[in-house]
Design an enzyme around this catalytic site. Structure first.
Site, short mmCIF file in Angstrom:
data_model
loop_
_atom_site.label_atom_id
_atom_site.label_comp_id
_atom_site.label_asym_id
_atom_site.label_seq_id
_atom_site.Cartn_x
_atom_site.Cartn_y
_atom_site.Cartn_z
N ALA A 130 -11.07 25.98 -16.07
CA ALA A 130 -10.84 25.10 -14.46
C ALA A 130 -11.58 23.61 -14.10
O ALA A 130 -10.61 23.61 -13.41
CB ALA A 130 -11.70 25.69 -13.42
N THR A 131 -12.19 22.94 -15.12
CA THR A 131 -12.09 21.72 -14.99
C THR A 131 -11.23 21.02 -15.07
O THR A 131 -10.83 19.35 -14.73
CB THR A 131 -13.76 21.20 -16.03
OG1 THR A 131 -14.93 21.62 -15.00
CG2 THR A 131 -14.16 19.73 -16.18
N THR B 103 -3.12 22.72 -29.77
CA THR B 103 -2.95 24.19 -30.10
C THR B 103 -3.18 25.36 -29.45
O THR B 103 -4.28 25.09 -28.40
CB THR B 103 -3.29 24.31 -31.77
OG1 THR B 103 -2.67 23.32 -32.46
CG2 THR B 103 -3.29 25.84 -31.54
N CYS C 165 -35.00 20.87 -7.45
CA CYS C 165 -36.08 20.28 -8.03
C CYS C 165 -36.57 19.92 -8.97
O CYS C 165 -37.16 19.06 -9.95
CB CYS C 165 -37.36 21.42 -7.92
SG CYS C 165 -39.18 20.64 -7.90
#
Lengths: 138, 403
Positions: free
Chosen positions: B73-74, B242, B327
């Site tokens: 998705a990126t 590919t 943190c």
């Protein structure tokens, strides 16, 4: 990130959680950090005003496991020390003892700040000058 | 019951055994290149890819020719945003997106800003939702693309995608949605929703990692994106390289299973999620972040006031979840998504995200309820903020030290 065994031990079995009477003249209270930063430590010392010895120390901490462990360790170290000896506790000693990674060094800095802040509160209550310049952190 | 318990299904999901089984022959036996047109090895691979393309297209109501395979998705988000920017440069340079998008969208937009694009980042309301009117007001004559995520990864809130799609269609503006968390979880129909481009990925729906897709509409309007990966001209020239045949076969099967099981699974998960949420909300000063009405069935994000998220996660070490607290990051900045809801940093630091999945059982949820309740109570007993709250001290009135 994995925590060191000592951090896990202090987190699971924290030493000296609690509250001392902050209105007492022989109790010094340090409250450091800020909620929006994700760390708040409150460290209290009960000082024998004759011997200058820290007879009891309590903490409460809002923060990650390393912050809890740093403050728990600090209370352990403070008990039985004189004020002057307590001022010698360095944040890097805490880092070393708990094997804190670099991203957690701020937790040890906070614990050192809490110690100094509690001592200052005690000094002011005793009519002494507050400590001057903060020593620089590592 | 096996420990640890996995409740971080918005990060990734366990591969379904049925998916794994169809993939295995493509590791060892059917290793052909889907682009090899001259022999049986290639034909077999191509046939498998075509079949998967159909399985994937069917799940989202698309035509198989509209599926462009990517690495995830990126990459799909990058291809959609940067690819539209290049392809439609003559039409305009203004993009509209939302401040709570995934970093893959936000950072792709930031990249384009450096190249001369004008980006409008819309702010969500306290419920995490964007209003269609905000988008309507932001659209200008040079607007090319609106990019709004379907379901949010941290909160699970679902944006009004159908209304946004309709608006964009009527204004002649392209509409991209990052549906990474949504496809396979609830019914998504690219035609009914007027979606022009849509990013999604296999590993969020019990498929393998490393394979995703970009849906690119072919009709009304015909959409094209400039390739961001140049080479052999695969995927209708929009994405060379590919094909990951094994991954694609798994992706296809994952989509087919999702299509068949989605409805009953969504019902089961929302019941489990509600059970978890209702039990945890019995704890004093705990709050759900984001809209409870418009959201994915498997996600809840809860803040436990006066308890720090990372510390809390350590107390529930047998349960894998994620926190809005950061943190560990050098900046000490909590989640930007939670901050964008207008949440105090303090509440953002106190949040946990629970992401349920196909393999989550009721027994695990019961265990989680007990475990989290116990840890929150324990940490509150050692929290100075909780003590101050109980004493009636307004924390906002306290002069906190610099940190």
């Amino acid at each position: 990130m994995a925590y060191s065994d000592k951090v896990v031990d202090h987190y699971t079995n924290p030493r000296n959680i609690g509250t001392l009477d902050k209105s007492s003249k022989t109790v010094g209270t340090g409250l450091v950090g800020a909620p929006e930063c994700g760390d708040v430590m409150r460290l209290q010392i009960q000082v024998n005003d004759v011997t200058g010895m820290i007879e009891d120390a309590k903490f409460k901490t809002f923060g990650c496991g390393s912050a809890i462990a740093s403050s728990s360790l600090a209370t352990e170290w403070l008990k039985g020390k004189t004020i002057d000896q307590a001022l010698e506790i360095d944040n890097m000693d805490i880092v070393e003892e708990l094997a804190l990674p670099p991203v957690k060094i701020h937790c040890s800095v906070l614990a050192e700040d809490a110690i100094r802040s509690a001592i200052n509160d005690y000094r002011i209550k005793q009519g002494l000058e507050p400590l001057v310049a903060e020593k620089s952190h590592h | 019951m096996k420990l640890p318990i996995y409740l971080d299904n918005n990060a990734t999901t366990q591969l379904d055994h049925r998916v794994f089984e169809v993939m295995t022959p493509f590791f060892l036996e059917n290793y052909g290149n889907a682009a090899s047109k001259s022999h049986a090895f290639g034909w077999k691979a191509e046939e498998a890819v075509d079949y998967a393309r159909e399985q994937i297209a069917t799940l989202i109501g698309a035509n198989e020719k509209e599926i462009i395979f990517t690495s995830g998705a990126t990459e799909s988000n990058n291809l959609a945003i940067k690819g539209v920017y290049e392809m439609y440069a003559a039409k305009g340079n203004h993009f509209i997106t939302v401040s709570t998008e995934h970093k893959a969208v936000l950072d792709a937009c930031k990249h384009l800003e450096k190249l001369g694009a004008e980006i409008t980042y819309l702010q969500v309301g306290g419920d995490g939702l964007i209003k269609v009117e905000q988008i309507e007001e932001a659209i200008k004559s040079n607007t090319v693309l609106v990019s709004v995520m379907y379901g949010n990864n941290e909160l699970g809130v679902i944006q009004p995608i159908r209304e946004i799609g309709k608006l964009c269609n009527s204004k002649g503006v392209l509409f991209h949605t990052d549906a990474t968390q949504t496809v396979g979880k609830i019914h998504v129909d690219v035609l009914a929703d007027n979606i022009d481009l849509m990013s999604f990925t296999a590993h969020k729906m019990y498929g393998p990692k490393g394979v995703g897709a970009l849906y690119v509409r072919r009709k009304n309007p015909r959409v094209k994106v400039t390739a961001q990966m140049d080479g052999g001209g695969h995927e209708r020239g929009m994405r060379s390289g590919t094909l990951n045949v094994t991954g694609i076969v798994g992706f296809g099967k994952a989509c087919e299973l999702a299509r068949l099981e989605m409805e009953s699974e969504a019902k089961r998960l929302s019941q489990l999620r509600d059970k978890l949420e209702n039990a945890l909300l019995k704890l004093e000063e705990s709050y759900v972040n984001g809209s409870s009405e418009h959201r994915l069935p498997h996600t809840t994000n809860i803040s436990f006031k006066y308890v720090e998220g990372e510390g809390l996660m350590m107390g529930i070490k047998d349960i894998a979840v994620s926190s809005g607290s950061a943190c560990t990051s050098a900046s000490l900045e909590p989640s930007y998504v939670l901050k964008n809801l207008g949440l105090d940093d303090e509440l953002a630091h106190s949040s946990l995200r629970f992401g349920l999945g196909r393999f989550t059982t009721e027994e695990e949820i019961d265990y989680t309820i007990d475990c989290v309740t116990e840890a929150v109570n324990k940490l509150r007993d050692m929290s100075p903020l909780w003590e101050m709250f109980k004493e009636g001290i307004d924390l906002k009135s306290v002069q906190w030290s610099e940190h």
